[in-house]
Design a protein around this motif. Structure first.
Motif: not given
Length: 329
Positions: A217-227
């Motif tokens: 889930s962290y990857d699929s919506v690219k939350h790593y870009e902002v967190a």
């Protein structure tokens, strides 16, 4: 979106073609609509599509399943209501949004309850899983299968979380569940319940500092870009449920009910196979995109959960359920 029950049931009846009722209409194709907040290609979406292929083949095309991914039919809280009323036929939902409706689901959502994914599988694939599934029926839902949602961990935009002190003051997005809100508060952070589809912008604009979820889930919506700080607390391994509206299920013939249930059961190992592969790929992509993962000493976090268990495991039945789960080898 809360629906008038009479209006919703009428709409659900219209959506489920009357071809289920017999006569010449039996030859018509009936399309069962299934909701998921995750995007196309996500393991749960692919597993339901796989189930749909089996159903279509085994009914000679009389029944088919159309999956609406990426929250096209609404957020999880809204689609639960629509599924109960028969407007949506099937729905893949994490246990957390069911917590306030079905007390038994709170138990499997308890933080740090499961020692491992194997332990979780042993629970939901056995007698306890059957008991949990039965608890959905009074709420007009039929459990077709339990899926995985991996191990959920915290991630945020400010700093790595390594100790309880690192949680203090952080605004953490959680699912719309009293249990998850209590968990965040017990850890010294501030819980902010918002729909999954709004998390990226909330992180980007500082409405929240962080969230908690699994690697896919962290990857699929690219939350790593902002967190980018992903701290492996692995605090929850709550399963997910693929449920069917009882109204839609009851319109099926007994033969077709058996076909749907068998296909759903066969979709579980498929989902788990896809999940293992996706988890590895997701972590690699997230780290390549700038995510920084760090291990966490879980002991202080586990100790902090005592008041959460005291608040939500309140009667003898639920306490017995926790004891039985913990006692499983």
């Amino acid at each position: 979106m809360m629906l008038n029950r009479r209006t919703a049931l009428a709409a659900g009846t219209a959506l489920a073609t009357t071809g289920l009722m017999g006569g010449a209409a039996r030859a018509q194709t009936v399309t069962l609509r299934s909701a998921d907040i995750h995007p196309e290609g996500y393991p749960t979406v692919a597993a339901v599509q796989f189930m749909g292929e089996l159903i279509k083949e085994r009914t000679g095309g009389r029944l088919e399943v159309q999956v609406f991914p990426s929250g096209q039919l609404g957020g999880e809280k809204d689609t639960i209501e629509q599924t109960r009323f028969g407007v949506i036929d099937m729905n893949r939902i994490n246990f957390a949004p069911f917590n306030n409706l079905i007390p038994e689901t709170q138990i499997l959502s308890l933080p740090f309850l499961f020692r491992s994914e194997d332990h979780m599988h042993q629970v939901i694939d056995g007698e306890i899983g059957e008991e949990i599934a039965a608890a959905f029926e009074p709420h007009d839902l039929v459990v077709l299968a339990f899926y995985d949602s991996g191990a959920r961990s915290f991630y945020n935009a400010r700093h790595p979380i390594q100790t309880l002190d690192d949680m203090k003051g952080l605004k953490i997005r959680v699912q719309q569940s009293d249990l998850f809100i209590a968990m965040i508060q017990a850890l010294g952070a501030n819980a902010t319940p918002i729909p999954f589809g709004e998390v990226y912008s909330a992180l980007q604009t500082g409405v929240v500092d962080g969230a908690e979820n699994n690697w896919p889930s962290y990857d699929s919506v690219k939350h790593y870009e902002v967190a980018k700080f992903y701290s492996q607390t692995e605090h929850s391994m709550s399963p997910e449920a693929l449920v069917m509206s009882k109204a839609s299920y009851d319109r099926l013939t007994p033969e077709d009910q058996a076909i749907v249930k068998a296909a759903a059961k066969e979709s579980v190992p498929k989902m788990r196979e896809l999940w293992v592969a996706r988890e590895k790929e997701a972590r690699a992509r997230a780290e390549a995109g700038g995510a920084v993962a760090n291990p966490v000493d879980k002991a202080p976090f586990i100790a902090a959960m005592e008041p959460v268990y005291a608040q939500f495991v309140t009667d003898a039945k639920l306490q017995d359920l926790v004891q039985r789960i913990r006692a499983m080898a």
